[in-house]
Design an enzyme around this catalytic site. Sequence first.
Site, PDB file in Angstrom:
ATOM      1  N   TYR A  22       0.855  -1.189   0.000  1.00 29.70           N
ATOM      2  CA  TYR A  22       0.000   0.000   0.000  1.00 29.70           C
ATOM      3  C   TYR A  22       0.891   1.238   0.000  1.00 29.70           C
ATOM      4  CZ  TYR A  22      -3.350   3.558   1.489  1.00 29.70           C
ATOM      5  OH  TYR A  22      -4.121   4.687   1.562  1.00 29.70           O
ATOM      6  N   GLU A  27      -3.326   7.618  -4.103  1.00 26.56           N
ATOM      7  CA  GLU A  27      -3.408   6.364  -3.367  1.00 26.56           C
ATOM      8  C   GLU A  27      -3.190   5.202  -4.340  1.00 26.56           C
ATOM      9  OE1 GLU A  27      -6.236   4.483   0.091  1.00 26.56           O
ATOM     10  OE2 GLU A  27      -7.224   5.232  -1.714  1.00 26.56           O
TER      11      GLU A  27
END
Length: 571
Positions: A294, A382
Amino acid sequence: MAVVRRLGSAIIRGSPHIHLEILIAILTRIATARVAPLFTRFLDGAIHRSNVVAPDVGLWIEFVVILSILAAIAPSSPSSSHDLYTSTVFFQSVRGSNRFTRVCHVIATQAMRWLATSVCLIEIAGFELGYRAAAMASAMARRVANVVARSRISSFYPLHKAIAAPKSGPWEQQLRHLNIHEYQGADLMSKYGVNVPKGAVVSSRKEISTVLEKEFPDNEELVVKSQILAGGRGLGTFKNGLKGGVHIVKRDKVEEIAGKMLGQILVTKQTGPEGKPVNKVFICEKLQLVNEMYFAIALDRASAGPVIIACSKGGTSIEDLAEKYPDMIIKVPINIHKGITDADAEKVVNGLNLKCADKNDSMQQVKHLYDLFCKSDCTLVEINPLAETADGKLVAADAKLNFDDNASFRQQEIFALRDQSQEDAREVAAAAADLNYIGLDGEIGCMVNGAGLAMATMDIIKLHGGSPANFLDVGGNASENQVIEAFKILTSDKKVKAILVNIFGGIMKCNVIASGIVNAAKTVSLKVPLIVRLEGTNVDLGKRILKESKMNLIAADDLDDAAEKAVAALA
């Protein structure tokens, strides 16, 4: 100080006709001579979280006078754009939003009331009692400064420059952060050197065979991704029965699956039961992933700059990762002035705990992503998952990008990508009319001036057993046409069973709202009960306009009475 006292007395007496040119002259004199240095010290203390104690109550009172009146002297007519600029440029000199400005207006207006009270108490009851009221005004002002301090401020206009600023037109009220589709984000990232999967977008079934032949001649398996502006696609369900908005399929099944997605409605946990239309499908190569992580870049209030968030686990939501692997998440604040350094990039890469990707190449990818974030005026980048492939590359396998609407003037190419079919049609119409609107699920439509009053109105509707259908703030400078547009938006919502208009006229004049209501009733077919509560500037004129219109409406004396009548009208 005597001038300030007279000004405070005029305010507390409710004088609506303080001559603005004289007022600006007074403010200029006070600001340049005494208040600007105090203001600088005050905010410096607030930003660094230190306690600021005013050495002189007189300076505090002068400070709050400046702050409050700059927040309050919005124009009384469309031609008073200089006064509007005076009242807003001070707040908009920070890199913040108009919603932030409106919060400051609410707080500063309350501070002005306490200030006026304190000035008169000093005159009437002596210094000690007046000082207590001034302390409350100071506390309100401190709240403004604390909000400012949490809003990523880099610089301020000196007060005297704000007051002497040239004329300017009205400022846009609606705040939005542009969100773009995955395929658009992939194209933008590739321009900044970020590794992304090879892909092509199609908007009709007949394009698919051509794309497969041209872009993927040797691929036996491909990923078919529905394109909507919402998360949870993989676990979503189409209204035609197809399960999942992301499929890995054999080459000969691509056209079939993509055809079932195009033109259909996909429902995910983020779209709500109404879902979102799939107008495009992104066909990508299938990557051999050996590790999923992530990665995100966001704006951090605590460090007043960008922060990189990384986790060696990925492929699922950051909320789940934070719950399951809190120790694996790292945060690396970036100095906005220095930019990302090798040490910053190395810290991020180390936190990702790579298995096979080259460390130096990965550090370069982190720098490319930061470059994209800054140069494209992003509020969020993101990447989930940020993946390692079998051939040792770091790839942004899926991404979400948001952009600051304040930068639309210099990011015109990016903002041209906006897909309004993915947005609430009512919110799009509200933005076009410079209205602040958020759709909710209730039955009572609300039209209010001021964000704070709008929230209070929704709360009191709930208190009486009703539910608001929306948040609609017409602002302090709405025209009759904007009021008409507001009514069009409210009446377009089939869930709305009653409309409550709650206006507390200060900057906003009650007669303008009343005229807008009358003209709106002529334009739209009003088939639901209308409850109107007017108070403040030109309230008698506003009520007379409504009475003479012979409209079938329910008048309310105060907010509590208005909410009670609105809920009763649903029965």
